[in-house]
Design a protein around this motif. Structure first.
Motif, PDB file in Angstrom:
ATOM      1  N   ILE A 159       0.811  -1.222  -0.175  1.00  0.00           N
ATOM      2  CA  ILE A 159      -0.092   0.140  -0.033  1.00  0.00           C
ATOM      3  C   ILE A 159       0.766   1.300  -0.164  1.00  0.00           C
ATOM      4  O   ILE A 159       0.537   2.347  -0.702  1.00  0.00           O
ATOM      5  CB  ILE A 159      -0.892   0.095   1.109  1.00  0.00           C
ATOM      6  CG1 ILE A 159      -1.870   1.166   1.067  1.00  0.00           C
ATOM      7  CG2 ILE A 159      -0.341   0.132   2.563  1.00  0.00           C
ATOM      8  CD1 ILE A 159      -3.109   0.865   1.965  1.00  0.00           C
ATOM      9  N   ASN A 160       1.971   1.211   0.956  1.00  0.00           N
ATOM     10  CA  ASN A 160       2.791   2.500   0.880  1.00  0.00           C
ATOM     11  C   ASN A 160       3.517   2.763  -0.527  1.00  0.00           C
ATOM     12  O   ASN A 160       3.409   3.919  -1.129  1.00  0.00           O
ATOM     13  CB  ASN A 160       3.917   2.331   1.715  1.00  0.00           C
ATOM     14  CG  ASN A 160       4.946   1.031   1.535  1.00  0.00           C
ATOM     15  OD1 ASN A 160       4.357   0.151   1.334  1.00  0.00           O
ATOM     16  ND2 ASN A 160       6.165   1.162   1.565  1.00  0.00           N
ATOM     17  N   ARG A 161       3.803   1.536  -1.591  1.00  0.00           N
ATOM     18  CA  ARG A 161       4.357   1.767  -2.808  1.00  0.00           C
ATOM     19  C   ARG A 161       3.334   2.325  -3.887  1.00  0.00           C
ATOM     20  O   ARG A 161       3.417   3.459  -4.309  1.00  0.00           O
ATOM     21  CB  ARG A 161       4.772   0.504  -3.432  1.00  0.00           C
ATOM     22  CG  ARG A 161       6.185   0.126  -2.363  1.00  0.00           C
ATOM     23  CD  ARG A 161       6.676  -1.506  -3.264  1.00  0.00           C
ATOM     24  NE  ARG A 161       7.451  -2.029  -2.308  1.00  0.00           N
ATOM     25  CZ  ARG A 161       8.088  -3.193  -2.869  1.00  0.00           C
ATOM     26  NH1 ARG A 161       7.695  -3.684  -4.008  1.00  0.00           N
ATOM     27  NH2 ARG A 161       8.876  -3.740  -2.286  1.00  0.00           N
ATOM     28  N   ASN A 162       2.027   1.991  -3.680  1.00  0.00           N
ATOM     29  CA  ASN A 162       1.223   2.083  -4.456  1.00  0.00           C
ATOM     30  C   ASN A 162       0.669   3.614  -4.225  1.00  0.00           C
ATOM     31  O   ASN A 162       0.079   4.095  -4.880  1.00  0.00           O
ATOM     32  CB  ASN A 162      -0.146   1.054  -4.476  1.00  0.00           C
ATOM     33  CG  ASN A 162       0.435  -0.240  -5.243  1.00  0.00           C
ATOM     34  OD1 ASN A 162       0.818  -0.175  -6.323  1.00  0.00           O
ATOM     35  ND2 ASN A 162       0.254  -1.282  -4.459  1.00  0.00           N
TER      36      ASN A 162
ATOM     37  N   GLN B 256      -3.399   1.319   7.645  1.00  0.00           N
ATOM     38  CA  GLN B 256      -4.034   0.088   7.391  1.00  0.00           C
ATOM     39  C   GLN B 256      -4.630   0.019   5.691  1.00  0.00           C
ATOM     40  O   GLN B 256      -3.529  -0.108   5.088  1.00  0.00           O
ATOM     41  CB  GLN B 256      -5.234   0.092   8.387  1.00  0.00           C
ATOM     42  CG  GLN B 256      -4.984  -0.022   9.840  1.00  0.00           C
ATOM     43  CD  GLN B 256      -6.007  -0.043  10.670  1.00  0.00           C
ATOM     44  OE1 GLN B 256      -7.333   0.161  10.389  1.00  0.00           O
ATOM     45  NE2 GLN B 256      -5.970  -0.185  11.880  1.00  0.00           N
ATOM     46  N   ASN B 257      -5.726   0.027   5.548  1.00  0.00           N
ATOM     47  CA  ASN B 257      -6.173  -0.110   4.091  1.00  0.00           C
ATOM     48  C   ASN B 257      -6.774   1.220   3.685  1.00  0.00           C
ATOM     49  O   ASN B 257      -7.429   0.923   2.718  1.00  0.00           O
ATOM     50  CB  ASN B 257      -7.162  -1.570   3.731  1.00  0.00           C
ATOM     51  CG  ASN B 257      -8.290  -0.943   4.505  1.00  0.00           C
ATOM     52  OD1 ASN B 257      -8.310  -0.261   5.552  1.00  0.00           O
ATOM     53  ND2 ASN B 257      -9.464  -1.640   4.218  1.00  0.00           N
ATOM     54  N   GLN B 258      -6.301   2.174   4.183  1.00  0.00           N
ATOM     55  CA  GLN B 258      -6.930   3.525   3.774  1.00  0.00           C
ATOM     56  C   GLN B 258      -5.866   4.357   3.304  1.00  0.00           C
ATOM     57  O   GLN B 258      -4.776   4.602   3.636  1.00  0.00           O
ATOM     58  CB  GLN B 258      -7.670   4.134   5.092  1.00  0.00           C
ATOM     59  CG  GLN B 258      -8.366   3.179   5.873  1.00  0.00           C
ATOM     60  CD  GLN B 258      -8.678   3.765   7.270  1.00  0.00           C
ATOM     61  OE1 GLN B 258      -8.921   4.930   7.680  1.00  0.00           O
ATOM     62  NE2 GLN B 258      -8.927   2.779   8.284  1.00  0.00           N
TER      63      GLN B 258
ATOM     64  N   ASN C 178     -11.768  -3.899  -4.784  1.00  0.00           N
ATOM     65  CA  ASN C 178     -12.598  -2.889  -4.755  1.00  0.00           C
ATOM     66  C   ASN C 178     -11.973  -1.931  -4.325  1.00  0.00           C
ATOM     67  O   ASN C 178     -10.940  -1.960  -3.392  1.00  0.00           O
ATOM     68  CB  ASN C 178     -13.911  -3.178  -4.407  1.00  0.00           C
ATOM     69  CG  ASN C 178     -15.125  -2.358  -4.977  1.00  0.00           C
ATOM     70  OD1 ASN C 178     -14.766  -1.432  -5.409  1.00  0.00           O
ATOM     71  ND2 ASN C 178     -16.358  -3.264  -5.040  1.00  0.00           N
ATOM     72  N   VAL C 179     -12.354  -0.518  -4.642  1.00  0.00           N
ATOM     73  CA  VAL C 179     -11.885   0.579  -4.111  1.00  0.00           C
ATOM     74  C   VAL C 179     -13.232   1.578  -3.476  1.00  0.00           C
ATOM     75  O   VAL C 179     -14.094   1.657  -4.555  1.00  0.00           O
ATOM     76  CB  VAL C 179     -11.008   1.553  -4.939  1.00  0.00           C
ATOM     77  CG1 VAL C 179     -10.654   2.549  -3.995  1.00  0.00           C
ATOM     78  CG2 VAL C 179      -9.715   0.445  -5.053  1.00  0.00           C
ATOM     79  N   TYR C 180     -13.187   1.995  -2.458  1.00  0.00           N
ATOM     80  CA  TYR C 180     -14.511   2.819  -1.971  1.00  0.00           C
ATOM     81  C   TYR C 180     -13.954   4.016  -1.556  1.00  0.00           C
ATOM     82  O   TYR C 180     -12.841   4.393  -0.972  1.00  0.00           O
ATOM     83  CB  TYR C 180     -15.005   2.194  -0.727  1.00  0.00           C
ATOM     84  CG  TYR C 180     -15.456   0.632  -0.800  1.00  0.00           C
ATOM     85  CD1 TYR C 180     -16.635   0.172  -1.566  1.00  0.00           C
ATOM     86  CD2 TYR C 180     -14.557  -0.239  -0.397  1.00  0.00           C
ATOM     87  CE1 TYR C 180     -16.831  -0.881  -1.999  1.00  0.00           C
ATOM     88  CE2 TYR C 180     -14.960  -1.524  -0.552  1.00  0.00           C
ATOM     89  CZ  TYR C 180     -16.114  -2.104  -1.388  1.00  0.00           C
ATOM     90  OH  TYR C 180     -16.454  -3.281  -1.730  1.00  0.00           O
ATOM     91  N   THR C 181     -14.675   5.138  -2.023  1.00  0.00           N
ATOM     92  CA  THR C 181     -14.305   6.648  -1.694  1.00  0.00           C
ATOM     93  C   THR C 181     -15.319   6.803  -0.693  1.00  0.00           C
ATOM     94  O   THR C 181     -16.241   6.579  -0.135  1.00  0.00           O
ATOM     95  CB  THR C 181     -14.576   7.516  -2.865  1.00  0.00           C
ATOM     96  OG1 THR C 181     -16.220   7.805  -3.031  1.00  0.00           O
ATOM     97  CG2 THR C 181     -13.792   6.896  -4.072  1.00  0.00           C
ATOM     98  N   SER C 182     -14.602   7.970   0.215  1.00  0.00           N
ATOM     99  CA  SER C 182     -15.279   8.567   1.559  1.00  0.00           C
ATOM    100  C   SER C 182     -16.923   9.108   0.970  1.00  0.00           C
ATOM    101  O   SER C 182     -17.989   8.676   1.839  1.00  0.00           O
ATOM    102  CB  SER C 182     -14.651   9.600   2.033  1.00  0.00           C
ATOM    103  OG  SER C 182     -14.315  10.368   1.362  1.00  0.00           O
TER     104      SER C 182
ATOM    105  N   GLY D 285      -9.865   6.951   6.096  1.00  0.00           N
ATOM    106  CA  GLY D 285      -9.254   7.847   5.135  1.00  0.00           C
ATOM    107  C   GLY D 285     -10.458   8.251   4.051  1.00  0.00           C
ATOM    108  O   GLY D 285     -11.481   8.177   3.927  1.00  0.00           O
ATOM    109  N   ASP D 286      -9.691   8.803   2.749  1.00  0.00           N
ATOM    110  CA  ASP D 286     -10.742   9.227   1.790  1.00  0.00           C
ATOM    111  C   ASP D 286     -10.788   8.020   0.838  1.00  0.00           C
ATOM    112  O   ASP D 286     -11.772   7.908  -0.098  1.00  0.00           O
ATOM    113  CB  ASP D 286      -9.975  10.339   1.068  1.00  0.00           C
ATOM    114  CG  ASP D 286      -9.724  11.558   1.846  1.00  0.00           C
ATOM    115  OD1 ASP D 286     -10.806  12.160   2.087  1.00  0.00           O
ATOM    116  OD2 ASP D 286      -8.603  11.800   2.399  1.00  0.00           O
ATOM    117  N   LEU D 287      -9.890   6.992   0.740  1.00  0.00           N
ATOM    118  CA  LEU D 287      -9.948   5.939   0.227  1.00  0.00           C
ATOM    119  C   LEU D 287      -9.718   4.547   0.737  1.00  0.00           C
ATOM    120  O   LEU D 287      -8.907   4.442   1.504  1.00  0.00           O
ATOM    121  CB  LEU D 287      -8.925   5.971  -1.163  1.00  0.00           C
ATOM    122  CG  LEU D 287      -9.000   6.993  -2.136  1.00  0.00           C
ATOM    123  CD1 LEU D 287      -7.801   7.267  -3.014  1.00  0.00           C
ATOM    124  CD2 LEU D 287     -10.388   6.858  -3.085  1.00  0.00           C
TER     125      LEU D 287
END
Length: 457
Positions: A292-295, A318-320, A354-358, A382-384
């Motif tokens: 997640i840090n690289r992406n 975490q995943n945010q 999947n990716v969810y936005t706030s 988070g926002d994503l």
């Protein structure tokens, strides 16, 4: 009103004999909630032949058992599970998204119960709990105690208005200073009987039984509350030890409070052990690693190419992913457009399911998003939100953390025992947020202030 006149009036109004009996039945003098971290229905049932008569076997045969329980949100950990159990709602409302959350003002993780003044407190818990409502209903006379091996589950169980929350830390009992005045007998007990090297559940059981002996909990006409947090590993020996602790707890409480005046509520936290290192490779299970840090850095480069050089992704937790709202506002960039572009970019990466936005989670009424939305809180998330594929590891090299995605449901039970509850087994799937309103109905108080779930019975 005369009891018999009350019964006659209810009968004239058309109530059935069963409803009349329920209406005049005495409320329990004591409610005991037992939240067991990593409890699983399949393991509990598999080891049933090993149990003694008075513990888990007794609960399974004499209690109202609902073996297919779950939480109404994801992700779940011990802190968020305990908060949901006691508030009857999800992190979307109660604010407890997990053991830790990221403070946007400092971009640093904070423990959910961390408090500069008191060390630990429920100030991040945004709604009332079952214990809070009991205190309100009795003008503060109801007694509320919580015992756990962790500060998070003790504080979340106790709520805002408890008499005491106690947990283990560095070989000692910690009594939360937030709850004042301090209970003198409890201070004496925790100093006189420190935790031993034996299993944590036994320490908690012993202290809870001393609470029953030393205090007057469960002895008055208003209902009191005792919250206990246990944990279990996924092996025979651990379930047998849990069985002994539950048997001793029930028997000890029944020596002081009549069986028909105590309501036990037992459930799990919905958590499970992480897969062992190399397990997927060994059995050739499809897997991968999502860094997640690289992406997050890749996303920042992409947004820089679109909107001009800048730090658009402040950090990941975490995943945010947390976007730089100040920079976006300063450059008069539409936040909705940034979220949409970011979502589309992240969805192209390997391992992303999947990716969810706030914005999506706050405005969508799509039932397919319900569990994700319930686990989201606008002030702490988070926002994503990145949802990686099942079996994939989400790795953060900056914090040296790694979690494996698992979306399958691992049922755990909800068991009601005592207080004239009739034995039964109900296979219909249920959610834990319905426990608080059920107990509230049983003791005739209002449910916690953000609880909209229906009682189980």
């Amino acid at each position: 009103m005369n009891k018999y006149l009350y019964i006659t009036l209810l009968s004239l109004l058309g109530f059935t004999p069963e409803a009349v009996a329920q209406a005049v039945a005495q409320a329990p003098q004591l409610v005991v909630t037992i939240a067991i971290d990593q409890l699983r229905t399949d393991r509990m049932e598999a080891y049933a032949p090993l149990y003694q008569p008075g513990g888990l076997r007794r609960l399974m045969t004499e209690g109202l058992v609902m073996p297919n329980a779950s939480y109404s949100f994801t992700p779940v950990d011990q802190a968020s599970a305990t908060a949901s159990l006691m508030t009857g709602t999800s992190p979307y409302y109660n604010g407890v998204t997990g053991r830790e959350w990221l403070d946007r003002s400092t971009l640093r993780p904070k423990n959910i119960v961390n408090d500069r003044q008191h060390g630990a407190s429920p100030t991040q818990l945004a709604t009332t709990t079952l214990g809070d409502e009991m205190k309100i209903a009795t003008n503060g006379f109801a007694k509320v105690y919580a015992f756990s091996s962790t500060a998070e589950s003790a504080i979340m169980s106790a709520g805002h208005a408890a008499d005491a929350a106690v947990w283990m830390s560095q070989g000692k009992w910690n009594v939360a200073s937030y709850y004042t005045p301090k209970v003198q007998w409890l201070t004496w007990c925790t100093n006189q009987y420190p935790p031993t090297a034996q299993d944590q559940n036994r320490n908690i059981t012993d202290l809870a039984l001393r609470c029953i002996e030393q205090s007057s909990i469960g002895q008055s006409q208003q209902t009191d509350l005792m919250c206990i947090a246990y944990s279990v590993k996924q092996d025979e020996a651990s379930y047998q030890l849990l069985d002994h602790n539950i048997a001793d707890l029930i028997n000890g409480i029944h020596k002081k409070v009549a069986r028909d005046r105590v309501l036990f509520v037992i459930t799990g936290t919905g958590t499970t052990e992480e897969e062992r290192e190399g397990e997927h490779d060994r059995f050739r299970i499809p897997t991968g690693k999502f860094y997640i840090n690289r992406n997050a850095n890749l996303l920042n480069m992409y947004l820089g190419a679109v909107y001009g050089t800048g730090v658009y992704v402040e950090t990941c937790f975490q995943n945010q992913l947390f976007l730089n709202r100040k920079l976006i506002d300063k450059r008069n960039i539409d936040i909705g457009e940034v979220l949409r572009r970011s979502q589309e970019f992240m969805l192209q990466l390997s391992g992303v399911r999947n990716v969810y936005t706030s914005t999506q989670l706050m405005t969508s009424d799509n039932t397919l998003l319900e569990r994700i939305r319930n686990g989201f809180n606008v002030e702490k998330c988070g926002d994503l939100i990145i949802d990686v594929a099942p079996g994939w590891q989400l790795v953060n090299e900056d914090t040296h953390t790694s979690t494996t995605s698992r979306v399958s449901n691992i049922p755990f039970p909800i068991i009601f025992f005592g207080a004239n509850i009739k034995p039964d087994r109900i296979m219909t799937p249920v959610t834990v947020d319905r426990i608080a309103p059920t107990v509230a109905r049983a003791i005739r108080i209002r449910a916690p202030n953000a609880c909209s779930a229906e009682p189980l019975f």
